[in-house]
Design a protein around this motif. Sequence first.
Motif, mmCIF file in Angstrom:
data_model
loop_
_atom_site.group_PDB
_atom_site.id
_atom_site.type_symbol
_atom_site.label_atom_id
_atom_site.label_comp_id
_atom_site.label_asym_id
_atom_site.label_seq_id
_atom_site.Cartn_x
_atom_site.Cartn_y
_atom_site.Cartn_z
ATOM 1 N N ILE A 134 0.874 -1.174 0.000
ATOM 2 C CA ILE A 134 0.000 0.000 0.000
ATOM 3 C C ILE A 134 0.910 1.222 0.000
ATOM 4 C CG2 ILE A 134 -1.733 1.311 1.265
ATOM 5 C CD1 ILE A 134 -2.694 -1.349 2.453
ATOM 6 N N GLY A 135 0.851 1.958 -1.087
ATOM 7 C CA GLY A 135 1.750 3.100 -1.264
ATOM 8 C C GLY A 135 2.887 2.697 -2.180
ATOM 9 N N ALA A 136 2.883 3.220 -3.377
ATOM 10 C CA ALA A 136 3.839 2.783 -4.391
ATOM 11 C C ALA A 136 4.862 3.864 -4.723
ATOM 12 C CB ALA A 136 3.094 2.352 -5.647
ATOM 13 N N VAL B 265 -0.576 -4.523 -5.367
ATOM 14 C CA VAL B 265 -0.153 -3.167 -5.021
ATOM 15 C C VAL B 265 -1.340 -2.221 -5.178
ATOM 16 C CG1 VAL B 265 0.692 -2.718 -7.362
ATOM 17 C CG2 VAL B 265 1.558 -1.366 -5.465
ATOM 18 N N PHE B 266 -1.396 -1.244 -4.279
ATOM 19 C CA PHE B 266 -2.384 -0.171 -4.370
ATOM 20 C C PHE B 266 -1.698 1.154 -4.125
ATOM 21 C CE2 PHE B 266 -4.713 2.950 -1.865
ATOM 22 C CZ PHE B 266 -5.617 3.365 -2.816
ATOM 23 N N GLN C 186 -8.816 -1.693 0.400
ATOM 24 C CA GLN C 186 -9.782 -2.644 0.961
ATOM 25 C C GLN C 186 -9.942 -3.855 0.050
ATOM 26 O OE1 GLN C 186 -10.323 0.679 0.610
ATOM 27 N NE2 GLN C 186 -11.347 1.517 2.406
ATOM 28 N N GLU C 187 -9.931 -3.606 -1.245
ATOM 29 C CA GLU C 187 -10.051 -4.706 -2.210
ATOM 30 C C GLU C 187 -8.843 -5.645 -2.095
ATOM 31 O OE1 GLU C 187 -10.106 -5.341 -7.051
ATOM 32 O OE2 GLU C 187 -10.086 -3.319 -6.248
ATOM 33 N N MET C 188 -7.683 -5.077 -1.823
ATOM 34 C CA MET C 188 -6.470 -5.875 -1.763
ATOM 35 C C MET C 188 -6.443 -6.767 -0.525
ATOM 36 S SD MET C 188 -2.506 -4.731 -2.179
ATOM 37 C CE MET C 188 -2.555 -3.567 -0.843
ATOM 38 N N ILE C 189 -6.940 -6.263 0.603
ATOM 39 C CA ILE C 189 -6.863 -7.090 1.812
ATOM 40 C C ILE C 189 -8.047 -8.007 1.888
ATOM 41 C CG2 ILE C 189 -5.441 -5.458 3.070
ATOM 42 C CD1 ILE C 189 -7.968 -4.707 4.662
#
Length: 64
Positions: free
Chosen positions: A13-15, A37-38, A61-64
């Motif tokens: 989270i945070g690229a 990655v988000f 939220q979609e990633m977790i």
Amino acid sequence: MKNNKKQFRVGIIGAGNIGNKRALAITELGRDIVTGVFDVNLENARKIATNTNVKIFSTWQEMI
């Protein structure tokens, strides 16, 4: 000897610079797996996704 270490699936989270360095380090170590990655800046997320061959998520939220 049996390897009992667990392998973790990691989402970035945070690229920005730090997120990119973390993703590359996790990938290079080979112990854990970067799975996604988000970032609110889609271009930054694309850079990490391209370098590590992972999915880009539209929300954390979609990633977790």
